[in-house]
Every structure is written in C-alpha cells, then in structure tokens.
Design a protein around this motif. Structure first.
Motif, PDB file in Angstrom:
ATOM      1  N   ARG A 322      -5.126  -9.454  -5.977  1.00 41.88           N
ATOM      2  CA  ARG A 322      -5.567  -8.873  -4.819  1.00 41.88           C
ATOM      3  C   ARG A 322      -4.931  -7.616  -4.323  1.00 41.88           C
ATOM      4  N   THR A 323      -3.671  -7.513  -4.646  1.00 40.29           N
ATOM      5  CA  THR A 323      -2.947  -6.372  -4.179  1.00 40.29           C
ATOM      6  C   THR A 323      -3.482  -5.258  -4.931  1.00 40.29           C
ATOM      7  N   VAL A 324      -3.746  -5.145  -6.206  1.00 40.62           N
ATOM      8  CA  VAL A 324      -4.513  -4.050  -6.911  1.00 40.62           C
ATOM      9  C   VAL A 324      -6.034  -3.813  -6.469  1.00 40.62           C
ATOM     10  N   GLN A 325      -6.625  -4.875  -6.190  1.00 40.62           N
ATOM     11  CA  GLN A 325      -8.221  -4.931  -5.556  1.00 40.62           C
ATOM     12  C   GLN A 325      -7.933  -4.053  -4.202  1.00 40.62           C
ATOM     13  N   ARG A 382       1.321  -7.930   2.328  1.00 40.03           N
ATOM     14  CA  ARG A 382       2.586  -8.242   2.373  1.00 40.03           C
ATOM     15  C   ARG A 382       2.551  -9.865   2.822  1.00 40.03           C
ATOM     16  N   GLU A 383       1.511 -10.253   3.269  1.00 37.62           N
ATOM     17  CA  GLU A 383       1.591 -11.993   3.500  1.00 37.62           C
ATOM     18  C   GLU A 383       1.843 -12.511   2.326  1.00 37.62           C
ATOM     19  N   ARG A 384       0.920 -12.121   1.245  1.00 35.17           N
ATOM     20  CA  ARG A 384       0.617 -12.817   0.011  1.00 35.17           C
ATOM     21  C   ARG A 384       1.860 -12.576  -0.627  1.00 35.17           C
ATOM     22  N   ALA A 385       2.759 -11.466  -0.756  1.00 32.28           N
ATOM     23  CA  ALA A 385       4.072 -11.131  -1.292  1.00 32.28           C
ATOM     24  C   ALA A 385       5.013 -12.291  -0.877  1.00 32.28           C
ATOM     25  N   GLU A 386       4.967 -12.276   0.429  1.00 31.14           N
ATOM     26  CA  GLU A 386       5.996 -13.276   1.222  1.00 31.14           C
ATOM     27  C   GLU A 386       5.851 -14.758   0.523  1.00 31.14           C
ATOM     28  N   ALA A 390       7.395 -12.400  -3.909  1.00 32.33           N
ATOM     29  CA  ALA A 390       7.360 -11.086  -4.237  1.00 32.33           C
ATOM     30  C   ALA A 390       7.923 -10.057  -3.182  1.00 32.33           C
ATOM     31  N   ARG A 391       8.112  -8.713  -3.736  1.00 33.87           N
ATOM     32  CA  ARG A 391       8.471  -7.780  -2.959  1.00 33.87           C
ATOM     33  C   ARG A 391       7.608  -6.577  -2.921  1.00 33.87           C
ATOM     34  N   LEU A 392       6.937  -6.195  -1.914  1.00 33.52           N
ATOM     35  CA  LEU A 392       6.054  -5.294  -1.644  1.00 33.52           C
ATOM     36  C   LEU A 392       6.623  -4.155  -0.988  1.00 33.52           C
ATOM     37  N   THR A 393       6.227  -3.053  -1.600  1.00 38.03           N
ATOM     38  CA  THR A 393       6.822  -1.469  -1.250  1.00 38.03           C
ATOM     39  C   THR A 393       5.699  -0.514  -1.120  1.00 38.03           C
ATOM     40  N   PRO A 398       5.437  12.149  -2.603  1.00 37.44           N
ATOM     41  CA  PRO A 398       5.691  13.560  -2.513  1.00 37.44           C
ATOM     42  C   PRO A 398       4.389  14.238  -2.457  1.00 37.44           C
ATOM     43  N   ASP A 399       3.744  14.024  -3.581  1.00 36.45           N
ATOM     44  CA  ASP A 399       2.264  14.902  -3.648  1.00 36.45           C
ATOM     45  C   ASP A 399       1.282  14.682  -2.857  1.00 36.45           C
ATOM     46  N   GLY A 400       1.576  13.773  -1.849  1.00 40.87           N
ATOM     47  CA  GLY A 400       0.565  13.776  -0.758  1.00 40.87           C
ATOM     48  C   GLY A 400      -0.437  12.449  -1.072  1.00 40.87           C
ATOM     49  N   GLY A 401      -0.007  11.725  -1.946  1.00 43.89           N
ATOM     50  CA  GLY A 401      -0.782  10.498  -2.413  1.00 43.89           C
ATOM     51  C   GLY A 401      -0.100   9.233  -1.661  1.00 43.89           C
ATOM     52  N   PHE A 402      -0.240   8.006  -2.599  1.00 40.89           N
ATOM     53  CA  PHE A 402       0.039   6.892  -1.737  1.00 40.89           C
ATOM     54  C   PHE A 402       0.435   5.776  -3.117  1.00 40.89           C
ATOM     55  N   LEU A 403       1.519   5.186  -2.739  1.00 39.44           N
ATOM     56  CA  LEU A 403       2.036   4.218  -3.737  1.00 39.44           C
ATOM     57  C   LEU A 403       1.961   2.509  -3.260  1.00 39.44           C
ATOM     58  N   VAL A 404       1.544   1.912  -4.016  1.00 39.67           N
ATOM     59  CA  VAL A 404       1.778   0.436  -3.742  1.00 39.67           C
ATOM     60  C   VAL A 404       2.348   0.038  -4.820  1.00 39.67           C
ATOM     61  N   SER A 405       3.707  -0.940  -4.624  1.00 40.22           N
ATOM     62  CA  SER A 405       4.380  -1.393  -5.685  1.00 40.22           C
ATOM     63  C   SER A 405       4.619  -2.984  -5.303  1.00 40.22           C
ATOM     64  N   LEU A 406       4.333  -4.080  -6.044  1.00 42.87           N
ATOM     65  CA  LEU A 406       4.647  -5.441  -6.170  1.00 42.87           C
ATOM     66  C   LEU A 406       5.444  -5.752  -7.231  1.00 42.87           C
ATOM     67  N   VAL A 407       6.474  -6.369  -6.904  1.00 41.76           N
ATOM     68  CA  VAL A 407       7.421  -6.947  -7.852  1.00 41.76           C
ATOM     69  C   VAL A 407       7.504  -8.335  -7.755  1.00 41.76           C
TER      70      VAL A 407
END
Length: 417
Positions: A322-325, A382-386, A390-393, A398-407
């Motif tokens: 779901r995070t990727v989706q 974030r709710e799913r990660a909790e 899991a840890r969601l960041t 820096p290049d003006g994009g966006f990053l989603v990271s799930l550990v």
C-alpha cells in the motif's frame, strides 16, 4: 424507586392485618373455652375482640396512609399498643405488636441505616410501656415484670429490624449487581463502537489507496488521450485500452476488498482474493508504466520473482504494498511527468527497506491533478507502519522531488529477545 415496592408493601400490611385478626380471634376463643389458660381470660369476650379488631384495623389503615412517612406510621401503630392495654385487652394486647413488626420492617427497608435508630428506640419504649400497663392491670407491676416488659419491647423491635436489614442488604446487593451488569454492558457497547470505528477507518484507508492509485493513472492517461485523439489516433486507441485496463484493475481490487470484508457470510469465496504482498510490487510498477509513466524498479538482496517469499509477515507485506501504491499515486498527482524509482532492499536479514522516489515535476505548474488528493495518503501509510512496527520516513529531496522510505522488520528479528 422499584415500581413493585408499593405492591409488596400492601401485601405485607394485608398479611399482617390478617395474622393479627387471626391471633386475636384465637386468644378470645381460648379465653372462652379455657379461661384458666389465659391471663385475665375471664375478662376477655367478644367485646374485647371488637375493641381489638378496631385496634388492628386502625393500625393497618395507618400503615397504608400514604401521607405518613414510615417513621410516623411506626410511632402511631406503636401508640396503639399501650392504648389497647389500657382498654383492658389483657393477653390480647400482644396481637397489636404484629402491626408494629410490619412497621419496623418497612422503616428499616425504606430508610438507610442508621437513620431509623431513633424511631426504633421510641417504638421499643412504647411497646415496653404497653406491656407494663398490661402488667399493672393484671398481676401488678414488679421489678420482674418491668424487666420482662423492657425485654419484650426491645426484642420485638430488634427481631423486625434484623429481618428488615437482611432484606434491605439483599436488595442493595441485587441492585449493585444489576448496576454492574449495566456498566459492563455499556463498556462492551463502547468497545464495540470503538472497534467498528477503527474498522471503518481501515476500510476508508483501503478504499482511498485503491481508488487513488488507479484513478490517478486513469487521469494521467485521459489527459494524454485528449491530445492524442486528433494527432495520434492509434496512440489514443492504446490509451483507451490502458484506461479500460486500469478501470478493470480497480474494480478487481475493490472486489477483493469486499470479499475480505464478507468472509464470514455463507457462500462467500475468499479463495479468489489475490494477496497483496511484496511480490505484487512489480505489478504496480508495470501498471504505472502501462499508464505512460516513467517508473523504474530496483531489487537488491533477492530476486524480483521471490519478493513475496521474504521473511516478512502478511500484514507488513500489505503495508509495504500500500505504501508503494499510494506513493506512486501521490507522485502522479503532485509531480506529473516526473520519473519515479521504486526500490526494495533485502540485504539486511533483520529488515526490508522499501523506497519510492520521484523527481521534480518537469513543469512548474503541477496541473489539476495536484488538487485531487484529500491529504490522508501519508497519514494512512504512517498508521500502517505503526501497526507493523515499521518505520516510515517521508520528505522532499534536494533535487525538488519527494522520497518515501519504509523500513519493515523481518519476522525473525521481531522474535529475537
């Protein structure tokens, strides 16, 4: 107040009156048949019975007089005892104590302890006076008969009071148990409502993720389709097929969700529901590519076709999917045309890192799709990660994009002490 109490009180008063009349009749009959067996039995006759009958009837009426409090009714029926003794009822005076017993019982049952103590003392005193008057008119008052009068008055009141205390205690216990059961039922209802609210939130989150992902792709393709109809008819046909594919996929995902929600109904077939796992991520990427978006997938630490076999629980795999989706859907809305990179890193045996990175949008104007989001996508991630430890960041790059990271922790790491 218990609505059955007045009926019970009437029954007690009526029963006491019947018992008093029966005892009075028995004493008078016994005095007539065997005068020697009854103290001052020769003085008792039907006149005495008539006086006694009036006395016990007056007592019963006093007990049923609604304007009187239980305390006042007890004092009045107790006053009848010395009056009856003074009228010469002799041994029949004892029948007047039946109403006193009833009055004491009603006072103790209706009033919290120790509030009835003063009026009980007054009643005991009046009963002792009545017994003393009877003794004076009979064999004469002596220290012995005076002591008997006091004991008789106190014991009569104490006996009825003990019965009343037992009944009142039992009634309070039953009431407390009923209150506790109502409280437990209310607590269970509150817990059920909270559980239903959580389920509704989870359902809303799932529907949001499914619809947002597919509808974002459909919106991108229809935007291109509008330009291709005149300039590239063949490309427009391909885009129409992609829209149909995305629509069909969305209906399929919604059908799977509904099937899971109805798995407790007779005839529901949940075997046809395809699990959404890490192994389904390549399909998400492929679907985004089919929609005309530039999305790359990189897998490290395992083979792409073995992502679903990683040591990650089913709930955590669903959270990653779901995070990727949702991340791809957000990128399509807020950075249309930007390149996206989906990464799965399984090098560390204790965790799996899932990332979705998009670059800056080619155009400064994000377009109308940027305003279609409801702002709950990252909240749901974030709710799913909790829920899965899991840890969601999330955040801009820096290049003006966006990053989603799930550990996501692996199952074996969570089992370690």
């Amino acid at each position: 107040m218990d609505p059955e109490r007045p009926a019970r009180a009437r029954a007690v008063v009526l029963g006491g009156w019947v018992l008093a009349v029966a005892l009075l009749s028995a004493v008078v009959v016994l005095a007539d048949v065997a005068p020697a067996e009854v103290p001052s039995g020769s003085e008792l006759g039907w006149w005495a019975w008539s006086v006694g009958f009036v006395g016990v009837t007056v007592q019963a009426l006093v007990l049923r007089w609604r304007a009187l409090t239980p305390e006042r009714a007890l004092v009045l029926v107790s006053v009848v005892v010395p009056l009856a003794a003074g009228a010469g009822l002799g041994a029949a005076t004892g029948t007047m104590t039946v109403a006193v017993l009833v009055a004491v019982y009603l006072v103790v049952v209706e009033r919290p302890w120790p509030r009835p103590l003063p009026v009980l003392a007054v009643s005991a005193f009046l009963l002792a006076v009545g017994e003393g008057v009877r003794a004076v008119r009979g064999e004469g008052l002596s220290p012995g008969s005076a002591g008997v009068a006091v004991v008789q008055g106190v014991s009569t009141v104490v006996l009825a009071a003990v019965v009343g205390v037992v009944v009142a205690t039992r009634r309070e216990t039953v009431t407390a148990r009923a209150d506790r059961l109502r409280a437990v039922a209310g607590e269970q209802a509150a817990l059920t409502q909270a559980a239903v609210a959580r389920q509704r939130t989870a359902m809303a989150r799932e529907l949001h993720d499914i619809a947002a992902h597919h509808l974002s792709g459909i919106a991108v393709m229809t935007a291109a389709l509008d330009r291709q109809i005149d300039t590239d008819p063949e490309g427009a046909k391909v885009a129409v097929r992609q829209v149909r594919h995305q629509s069909t996929a969305m209906l399929k995902d919604l059908r799977n969700l509904v099937a899971l929600l109805r798995d407790d109904e007779p005839g529901a077939d949940v075997r046809s529901v395809e699990p959404e796992t890490l192994g389904s991520i390549p399909g998400l990427v492929e679907g985004a590519r089919d929609a005309g978006r530039e999305v790359a997938l990189s897998v490290h630490g395992t083979d792409t076709d073995r992502l679903g076999d990683l040591d990650v629980g089913p709930l955590a795999q669903l959270a990653a999917y779901r995070t990727v989706q949702e991340s791809l859907a957000n990128a399509a809305r807020h950075a249309p045309g930007a390149r996206c990179e989906v990464g799965v890193d399984a090098h560390d045996p204790d965790q799996v890192v899932v990332t979705v990175r998009n670059g800056a949008p080619p155009s400064p104007d994000p377009g109308p799709l940027a305003s279609t989001g409801g702002g709950f996508g990252i909240v749901g991630m974030r709710e799913r990660a909790e829920l899965t430890d899991a840890r969601l960041t999330t955040g801009p790059t820096p290049d003006g994009g966006f990053l989603v990271s799930l550990v996501v922790p692996t199952s074996s790491s969570q089992e370690q002490p």
